[in-house]
Design an enzyme around this catalytic site. Sequence first.
Site, PDB file in Angstrom:
ATOM      1  N   HIS A 161       0.843  -1.198   0.000  1.00  0.00           N
ATOM      2  CA  HIS A 161       0.000   0.000   0.000  1.00  0.00           C
ATOM      3  C   HIS A 161       0.882   1.253   0.000  1.00  0.00           C
ATOM      4  O   HIS A 161       0.643   2.187  -0.767  1.00  0.00           O
ATOM      5  CB  HIS A 161      -0.906   0.026   1.235  1.00  0.00           C
ATOM      6  CG  HIS A 161      -2.208  -0.686   1.062  1.00  0.00           C
ATOM      7  ND1 HIS A 161      -2.302  -2.053   0.975  1.00  0.00           N
ATOM      8  CD2 HIS A 161      -3.489  -0.220   0.960  1.00  0.00           C
ATOM      9  CE1 HIS A 161      -3.581  -2.401   0.849  1.00  0.00           C
ATOM     10  NE2 HIS A 161      -4.315  -1.310   0.833  1.00  0.00           N
ATOM     11  N   HIS A 208       0.230  -3.381   9.196  1.00  0.00           N
ATOM     12  CA  HIS A 208       1.673  -3.289   8.983  1.00  0.00           C
ATOM     13  C   HIS A 208       2.361  -2.656  10.178  1.00  0.00           C
ATOM     14  O   HIS A 208       1.770  -1.854  10.904  1.00  0.00           O
ATOM     15  CB  HIS A 208       1.989  -2.451   7.732  1.00  0.00           C
ATOM     16  CG  HIS A 208       1.743  -3.181   6.453  1.00  0.00           C
ATOM     17  ND1 HIS A 208       2.574  -4.178   5.994  1.00  0.00           N
ATOM     18  CD2 HIS A 208       0.754  -3.056   5.530  1.00  0.00           C
ATOM     19  CE1 HIS A 208       2.107  -4.636   4.840  1.00  0.00           C
ATOM     20  NE2 HIS A 208       1.004  -3.976   4.543  1.00  0.00           N
TER      21      HIS A 208
END
Length: 392
Positions: A161, A208
């Site tokens: 991302h 993350h």
Amino acid sequence: MLELLAYLHDSELVARFQRRCGLFLVEAAHHSRGGTRDTPRGQLRGRWDHQDNNSNFKHKENGCANGGCSRPQYEVKNWLLYFLFLVSAGLGHEIFYITCLPSIHWNLDPFLCRRLVNMWTVVMYIGQVMKDLLKLPRPLSPPVVKLETRVNAEYGLPSTHSMAATAISFTLLLSAPSRIQFQFEVGLLIAVTLSSLVCLSRLYTGMHSVLDVISGALLSAILLFFTYPYWETFDHFQLTSRISPIVGLLLPLFLSYTYPELDHYSTTRGDTTIILGVGAGCSVGYWVNEQLGQTFDPQGVLPVPLPTLTPNVLALGAVRHLVGVVALVGTRQVVKSLSLQVLYSWYGVAKNDDSARRRREIEVPYKFTTYTAVGLVNSILVNRVFILLGLM
């Protein structure tokens, strides 16, 4: 150095960020029965020597990802940040790529869309492969609140991302000045803001670690730095070379079939095949447009001024967007259904066996074919449909 990396990869660091933003885990002790407890920071260092143990995959094996355990409950105390980061995280999902990125082709400049797709394909492939080679796990829950589950069995580093957001924002910023008149400082501010929001959203959603996000953004920046001098050379090859469509199809297909194998199923191979398929379809499509002499470039002397956002312009852009999205989604559904029928018949698989889609000999060709078709329709057909409908 290992201590710094361990600190940046610590799940508790992500949990602290979530709490600062008003997102709190509730009843963490109840969910530790099926989940995995957080590892003290001092013990994390050993994981660098034993990276082939994805804690999230083990969590799934224990049944918690398949309905055996309820999802961790959480409390939101700042709804503004909650919705801001969820929307920002959505900028890295398929629904964004298949709806918003093509709008640049339909409503602004196909040249810019082609540049974005090229860089998006490169950085995403590299990022996905690195994930499955490095095999570093995502943050643990508890202590982290996880707002997404689809990619939880994937490894974490780097954050794709973050890579995609950085690559798309700054590829557009670097490519647009030769095509469109705008204030560069404003464009820089928008690029930094959007990429930062997406990066922070990966921490907020618990998907993350800080190390994953920083690594993703830095890796994209490095790739942009080293590839930028060759963008125009690649443009010329992609649009004019006779072997461009052959390379544009065969190389992504080869990379899809040679994607690194894991000891468990992960969505990374399928997602990477989707990305490579879109890149292949668009590459061939833009080559075809160039050969036909109909590239749909902005009219006038480049760089052209940005169009004035009158009600008529906005309405026309909205109609183009709607027609284009319907065309792409329709193409996706039709080609996906047909390709699965052919592959299921070829391999003698029952039509109701959805698990067969995870087999490489089925997943790769059906996804590559489907999204190559989507890329071709986006680059070749949609603008010609606009002309037939009087929308251009």
